[in-house]
Design an enzyme around this catalytic site. Structure first.
Site, PDB file in Angstrom:
ATOM      1  N   ASN A  80       1.147  -7.842  -5.584  1.00  0.00           N
ATOM      2  CA  ASN A  80       1.149  -6.991  -6.763  1.00  0.00           C
ATOM      3  C   ASN A  80       1.956  -7.591  -7.923  1.00  0.00           C
ATOM      4  O   ASN A  80       3.172  -7.746  -7.811  1.00  0.00           O
ATOM      5  CB  ASN A  80       1.723  -5.624  -6.369  1.00  0.00           C
ATOM      6  CG  ASN A  80       1.798  -4.663  -7.536  1.00  0.00           C
ATOM      7  OD1 ASN A  80       1.115  -4.836  -8.539  1.00  0.00           O
ATOM      8  ND2 ASN A  80       2.628  -3.650  -7.417  1.00  0.00           N
ATOM      9  N   PRO A  81       1.310  -7.897  -9.068  1.00  0.00           N
ATOM     10  CA  PRO A  81       2.044  -8.427 -10.218  1.00  0.00           C
ATOM     11  C   PRO A  81       2.572  -7.344 -11.160  1.00  0.00           C
ATOM     12  O   PRO A  81       3.160  -7.662 -12.194  1.00  0.00           O
ATOM     13  CB  PRO A  81       0.984  -9.274 -10.929  1.00  0.00           C
ATOM     14  CG  PRO A  81      -0.292  -8.549 -10.663  1.00  0.00           C
ATOM     15  CD  PRO A  81      -0.152  -7.926  -9.288  1.00  0.00           C
ATOM     16  N   LEU A  82       2.371  -6.067 -10.825  1.00  0.00           N
ATOM     17  CA  LEU A  82       2.746  -5.018 -11.761  1.00  0.00           C
ATOM     18  C   LEU A  82       4.244  -4.756 -11.799  1.00  0.00           C
ATOM     19  O   LEU A  82       4.761  -4.313 -12.829  1.00  0.00           O
ATOM     20  CB  LEU A  82       1.992  -3.721 -11.438  1.00  0.00           C
ATOM     21  CG  LEU A  82       0.531  -3.720 -11.865  1.00  0.00           C
ATOM     22  CD1 LEU A  82      -0.174  -2.466 -11.385  1.00  0.00           C
ATOM     23  CD2 LEU A  82       0.410  -3.842 -13.384  1.00  0.00           C
ATOM     24  N   GLU A  83       4.952  -5.008 -10.708  1.00  0.00           N
ATOM     25  CA  GLU A  83       6.403  -4.792 -10.754  1.00  0.00           C
ATOM     26  C   GLU A  83       7.067  -5.706 -11.789  1.00  0.00           C
ATOM     27  O   GLU A  83       7.846  -5.222 -12.618  1.00  0.00           O
ATOM     28  CB  GLU A  83       7.006  -4.970  -9.361  1.00  0.00           C
ATOM     29  CG  GLU A  83       6.742  -3.774  -8.456  1.00  0.00           C
ATOM     30  CD  GLU A  83       7.403  -3.906  -7.091  1.00  0.00           C
ATOM     31  OE1 GLU A  83       8.166  -3.006  -6.719  1.00  0.00           O
ATOM     32  OE2 GLU A  83       7.146  -4.916  -6.412  1.00  0.00           O
TER      33      GLU A  83
ATOM     34  N   GLU B 130       0.825  -1.208   0.000  1.00  0.00           N
ATOM     35  CA  GLU B 130       0.000   0.000   0.000  1.00  0.00           C
ATOM     36  C   GLU B 130       0.863   1.263   0.000  1.00  0.00           C
ATOM     37  O   GLU B 130       0.512   2.255  -0.630  1.00  0.00           O
ATOM     38  CB  GLU B 130      -0.924  -0.011   1.214  1.00  0.00           C
ATOM     39  CG  GLU B 130      -2.008  -1.087   1.172  1.00  0.00           C
ATOM     40  CD  GLU B 130      -1.497  -2.465   1.553  1.00  0.00           C
ATOM     41  OE1 GLU B 130      -2.241  -3.440   1.363  1.00  0.00           O
ATOM     42  OE2 GLU B 130      -0.348  -2.576   2.035  1.00  0.00           O
TER      43      GLU B 130
ATOM     44  N   GLY C 216      13.184  -4.315   0.446  1.00  0.00           N
ATOM     45  CA  GLY C 216      13.125  -3.265  -0.566  1.00  0.00           C
ATOM     46  C   GLY C 216      13.907  -3.522  -1.827  1.00  0.00           C
ATOM     47  O   GLY C 216      14.046  -2.627  -2.665  1.00  0.00           O
TER      48      GLY C 216
ATOM     49  N   PRO D 252      11.132 -13.995   0.150  1.00  0.00           N
ATOM     50  CA  PRO D 252      10.018 -14.181   1.097  1.00  0.00           C
ATOM     51  C   PRO D 252       9.310 -12.862   1.389  1.00  0.00           C
ATOM     52  O   PRO D 252       9.940 -11.806   1.434  1.00  0.00           O
ATOM     53  CB  PRO D 252      10.698 -14.724   2.355  1.00  0.00           C
ATOM     54  CG  PRO D 252      12.061 -15.170   1.923  1.00  0.00           C
ATOM     55  CD  PRO D 252      12.418 -14.297   0.769  1.00  0.00           C
TER      56      PRO D 252
END
Length: 420
Positions: free
Chosen positions: A334-337, A60, A309, A266
């Site tokens: 999130n699959p956008l990265e 988020e 990170g 992980p």
């Protein structure tokens, strides 16, 4: 349930919650240090009116980062809270322009009142699905306008909230603007009690996120060191219960591609003991971790990305990405990265948190569904057997990520009137 009953129950539950946090703090020094913040004491607050932005955790925070930057550029002073220490570390890593960042106050009436009296926000922005009743009720009572941004609500979540009776509609009474991810999210939020005229579909902020060029360059250097022809895949944000099937799938992949390398990232590195003996069946498997400073060798089979990170680094070094939280009923991460980097995306069946993005990627041919470890192994083998197929999938995923931007501007235009 009524707001009065919920307030009473949350007061009664506070000692047990504090005991649990204290116990967790014995293992997590950062969490122990943030206990005062969880009790509604954000410390010294910078002068001037602030907008309270709340983002649950790492995902988020990353999603709302473009909006935070836009708000700061428009002259707003922002105090950001998050539920986790990793979320706070992500704020610092992204170098977001905030006046302060703390752990969020527990959802207990006295704690929330103490937090608001110290912070004195002029507006509040809650990210995605942060419907904490005491927080929302206290903001409403104080006359502080609230916006929900990047808002999503799955059908199962809608039914769970509806079972709480009058509580959630009452808590939502002070929400002035809702920026929904999709028309379906907007419809469900209206069903939950938000007046339709207060809802606008603005899209998913995650489409507007950008990757750190320095991290991408570091990933390319890592790949050069690994070798361009070596099969490399990432298991991104893998949950603890997914690690055993991921390792078993990798063992099966090694039968077809003996030099393959798994970069295992992980979701919570501090909660994972590696290597898990149940899955590391091959005695000659070699492991190394990012935190050790030791680079993977030609004989390394699993490289554990146990640093915070650096997911973009690992993705930029890979050919294929499996996105975790989807083989187990967590809801998918999130699959956008990976899509932004042009990687073919594999996801399990549990994707309720990313339904719209998952659908778009699937329709474009950039995502393949894997129902279990067997299908994961088969998909990996197929993609490494057919590099052209992997390239087509990656290009399709990247085109989706590029085509759906603009949510940040639409969201900012919608909520700006609430942000003095």
């Amino acid at each position: 349930m009524t707001p009065l009953v919920y307030r009473a129950l949350s007061r009664l539950a506070l000692p047990a919650v504090l005991a649990r946090l204290y116990w967790q703090g014995q293992r997590d020094k950062a969490g122990r240090a943030g206990l005062a913040e969880r009790l509604g004491r954000p410390g010294e607050v910078s002068g001037g009116p602030v907008v309270w932005v709340h983002a649950a955790s790492v995902g988020e925070v990353r999603a709302v980062a473009p909006l935070v930057r836009a708000m700061a550029a428009a002259g707003r002073s922002i105090h950001l809270t998050t539920n986790t220490t990793t979320g706070r570390q992500t704020v610092e890593q992204l170098d977001l322009p905030v006046a302060g960042v703390t752990l969020a106050p527990l959802d207990s009436p006295g704690v929330v009142a103490r937090f608001l009296s110290t912070l004195r926000p002029v507006a509040a922005v809650m990210v995605e699905l942060e419907l904490w009743p005491n927080r929302l009720l206290a903001l409403q009572k104080a006359g502080i306008p609230v916006a929900l941004v990047n808002a999503r609500l799955s059908e199962p979540s809608l039914h769970r909230y509806q079972r709480l009776g009058a509580l959630i509609p009452a808590a939502l009474g002070g929400v002035r603007r809702v920026a929904a991810q999709s028309p379906d999210d907007a419809r469900r939020l209206a069903t939950l009690g938000v007046p339709a005229q207060r809802i606008r579909t603005t899209g998913n902020l995650k489409f507007d996120q950008t990757l750190d060029e320095a991290q991408v360059a570091a990933g390319h250097r890592l790949r050069e060191m690994l070798g361009q022809k070596r099969p490399v895949w990432v298991a991104a944000s893998a949950r603890s219960d997914e690690i055993a099937p991921i390792l078993t799938a990798h063992e099966r992949l090694l039968q077809a591609h003996p030099q393959a390398l798994l970069i295992l990232v992980p979701r919570h590195p501090d909660r994972v003991s590696l290597p898990p003996s149940a899955a590391a069946q091959a005695a000659d498997w070699q492991w190394t971790t990012r935190s050790s400073g030791e680079n993977p060798s030609a004989t390394t089979r699993v490289f554990v990305g146990d640093t915070l990170g650096e997911l973009p680094v690992f993705l930029a070094a890979a050919d294929v990405a499996f996105v975790g939280g989807s083989l187990v009923p967590v809801g998918g991460h999130n699959p956008l990265e990976p899509a932004l980097l042009g990687l073919p995306v594999l996801m399990g069946p549990h994707v309720r948190n990313v339904v719209e993005v998952d659908k778009l990627l699937a329709e474009a041919g950039g995502r393949r569904r894997v129902m279990d470890l067997h299908e994961l192994a088969d998909a990996l083998t197929a993609l490494f057997n057919e590099p052209a197929l992997a390239r087509r999938m990656g290009q399709a995923a990247q085109s989706v990520a590029a085509a759906h931007g603009g949510a940040c501007k639409r969201t900012m235009d919608w909520v700006a009137p609430l942000l003095p």
